[in-house]
Write an enzyme that holds these catalytic residues in place. Structure first.
Site, PDB file in Angstrom:
ATOM      1  N   ARG A  22       1.113  -1.636  -0.182  1.00 52.57           N
ATOM      2  CA  ARG A  22      -0.244  -0.028  -0.289  1.00 52.57           C
ATOM      3  C   ARG A  22       0.977   1.389   0.022  1.00 52.57           C
ATOM      4  NH1 ARG A  22      -3.579  -2.540  -1.899  1.00 52.57           N
ATOM      5  NH2 ARG A  22      -5.358  -2.312  -1.388  1.00 52.57           N
ATOM      6  N   GLU A  54      -2.375   8.809  -5.660  1.00 52.73           N
ATOM      7  CA  GLU A  54      -2.017   8.015  -7.274  1.00 52.73           C
ATOM      8  C   GLU A  54      -3.098   8.522  -8.085  1.00 52.73           C
ATOM      9  OE1 GLU A  54      -3.062   3.550  -6.248  1.00 52.73           O
ATOM     10  OE2 GLU A  54      -1.183   3.335  -5.045  1.00 52.73           O
ATOM     11  N   HIS A 106       0.325   0.083  -9.834  1.00 55.11           N
ATOM     12  CA  HIS A 106      -0.102  -0.780  -8.774  1.00 55.11           C
ATOM     13  C   HIS A 106      -0.420  -1.784  -9.528  1.00 55.11           C
ATOM     14  CE1 HIS A 106      -2.699  -0.101  -5.522  1.00 55.11           C
ATOM     15  NE2 HIS A 106      -3.146  -1.723  -5.369  1.00 55.11           N
TER      16      HIS A 106
END
Length: 312
Positions: free
Chosen positions: A233, A262, A281
């Site tokens: 994370r 993000e 990601h």
């Protein structure tokens, strides 16, 4: 008719199967258009998200009929669990769907960064022959340190052991006599683990306790020859501290798949940092895992909605 809103990408065959049973709004632009998202969920019974859609108090207030949140993955830091519990809204993550994908990604990053020889195409095509400067290190015999030893970390450990790596882990939430420690050296403290391993891979959720767990002090404990991989994370790593450590050659390399913001903002502190690989990601997303996770999530959401329909 029962309505499901899907705000991020999902396997399209699974979406079609849902459309046979429910009214489905499948619109991946909703994650970046908050007003439209809030309007679309006004009469939704279920919503399916990944990690970018914020299922917070505002969304809950906009969706008074919401009964279930399907999470295409396992992280829950974008979902207000307390608000869901208070409203009686079920939250259904897809446990176990992407363990293989993340583990393979982590090992790929380790091999790339340890070997330090796979970024030479530009210089080679320019007629250079940087052989001496690209002599790297083998993964075999090195020590992998896992911070957190849950299911995905254990998948990673199994693959690392097959490469003849030594594996150590720190996880204060896993009992010292748990059978999972059988092939792994258990560490009682994070600081000691950081000091002794060659590779650090993070496998913890983002909580108040883990935010900036890897800060300037933690990075200072690592060997200068060590590398860091974060496919867990964003926010667990202090990005400014990592950028400084790499620029100052206090760390050999890093791979980040997750970030505090993000997509990355313009002028990110990570811009131009040497020996740093950045990916969007994607560690847990392969064609295979996307199909698995999509089906798991669809099944989870359907189970809740069908029980609600029959009053179970």
């Amino acid at each position: 008719m029962v309505k499901i809103v899907i705000s991020e990408f999902m396997d399209e065959e699974v979406v079609v199967s849902l459309q046979d049973r429910f009214e489905v709004i499948f619109d991946t632009s909703l994650v970046d258009n908050r007003p439209s998202l809030l309007e679309t969920v006004a009469d939704a019974d279920g919503i399916i998200v990944r990690n970018r859609t914020q299922v917070d108090a505002e969304l809950m207030a906009a969706a008074p009929h919401l009964k279930v949140v399907g999470r295409l993955g396992v992280g829950l830091d974008n979902i207000d669990m307390d608000a869901c519990k208070a409203r009686g809204v079920a939250v259904k993550p897809a446990h176990g769907g992407n363990g293989c994908s993340v583990a393979e990604y982590v090992l790929t990053g380790i091999l790339l960064l340890r070997r330090n020889a796979y970024f030479s195409s530009e210089s080679m095509l320019a007629g250079e022959w940087p052989r001496q400067s690209l002599i790297g290190r083998e993964a075999s015999g090195s020590i992998l340190g896992l911070v957190g030893f849950g299911a995905i970390a254990r998948e990673t450990a199994r693959r690392a052991l097959a490469l003849n790596m030594k594996v150590a882990a720190f996880d204060p939430h896993l009992a010292a006599d748990a059978p999972e420690w059988a092939d792994v050296e258990r560490y009682d403290s994070l600081s000691t683990l950081l000091e002794e391993v060659d590779v650090v891979s993070l496998h913890v959720p983002l909580t108040a306790e883990t935010r900036h767990l890897i800060d300037n002090t933690a990075l200072g404990r690592m060997k200068h020859s060590a590398i860091l991989v974060n496919a867990a994370r964003g926010g667990i790593v202090d990005e400014a501290a990592l950028a400084a450590a790499l620029r100052e050659n206090r760390l050999a390399g890093a791979l980040l798949d997750v970030f505090e913001q993000e997509p990355l903002p313009s002028g990110s502190v990570l811009e131009g940092v040497p020996n740093l690989i950045l990916t969007p990601h994607i560690a847990g997303v392969t064609e295979e895992s996307n199909a698995r996770i999509s089906q798991m999530t669809a099944d989870n959401v359907c189970a809740v909605l069908e029980k609600t329909e029959v009053g179970v």
